[in-house]
Design an enzyme around this catalytic site. Structure first.
Site, short mmCIF file in Angstrom:
data_model
loop_
_atom_site.label_atom_id
_atom_site.label_comp_id
_atom_site.label_asym_id
_atom_site.label_seq_id
_atom_site.Cartn_x
_atom_site.Cartn_y
_atom_site.Cartn_z
N GLU A 177 22.16 -4.09 -30.68
CA GLU A 177 22.08 -4.57 -29.28
C GLU A 177 22.97 -5.37 -28.92
O GLU A 177 23.09 -5.56 -27.83
CB GLU A 177 20.64 -5.49 -29.35
N TYR B 206 13.05 -2.20 -35.38
CA TYR B 206 14.08 -1.57 -35.53
C TYR B 206 13.90 -0.29 -36.48
O TYR B 206 13.21 -0.25 -37.56
CB TYR B 206 15.06 -2.63 -36.30
N TYR C 78 8.74 4.09 -24.95
CA TYR C 78 7.72 3.41 -24.87
C TYR C 78 6.63 3.89 -23.74
O TYR C 78 5.50 3.85 -23.88
CB TYR C 78 7.91 1.97 -24.51
#
Length: 163
Positions: free
Chosen positions: A32, A91, A136
């Protein structure tokens, strides 16, 4: 959850996993671009997850290899009058992505929420993580774009608290 066909298994993290958990948290932070924000230690993880039980963690294993983790805790909706499960981090290690492991981890958490009579499963996703956002959405999750996340931490938190 055990899938004997693929050898993928999900189990609750254990105190002996604190070092592994910390290493995967570091991998997530690097992914990230937030590794400069890591201050947690293995001992911090051990204490907060297994001594104080401030959150829960599951680890996904492919045979003997740890491939994913998800860290979560309860939140609460005053409007619903019910708790929810809040996913802090999910993750999947890079070489194991796009193989369905992330979906299985989320499915496990969804079952956990339902079994514990929670009303929702919530999480955040960085705006820059377009593949995750699409993933998602494809699962049926929707974006709450009418809200902003606010944070107070460190010195600002202490000053505001008057400490």
């Amino acid at each position: 959850m055990n899938d004997y066909k693929t050898g993928f298994m999900i189990r609750a993290g254990e105190e002996k996993d604190a070092g592994l958990i910390m290493s995967m948290i570091r991998e997530l932070a690097v992914f990230e671009g937030l590794d400069h924000e890591i201050t947690a230690t293995v001992e911090d993880i051990r204490k907060s997850l297994f001594e104080k039980t401030q959150a829960e963690i599951i680890i996904g294993w492919l045979k003997e290899e740890p491939v994913a983790f998800a860290l979560y805790f309860y939140n609460y909706s005053t409007f619903l009058g019910k708790a929810g499960v809040y996913l802090e981090d999910l993750y999947v290690r890079e070489k194991y992505r796009k193989q369905g492991f992330g979906k299985e981890m989320l499915r496990y958490l969804a079952r956990t929420a339902v079994e514990r009579r929670c009303e929702r499963l919530d999480w955040l996703c960085l705006d820059k993580n377009a593949p995750a956002i699409e993933f998602y959405k494809n699962l049926g999750a929707h974006v709450l774009d009418d809200r902003r996340v606010f944070r107070m931490s460190g010195d600002r938190l202490s000053r505001f608290a008057g400490v």
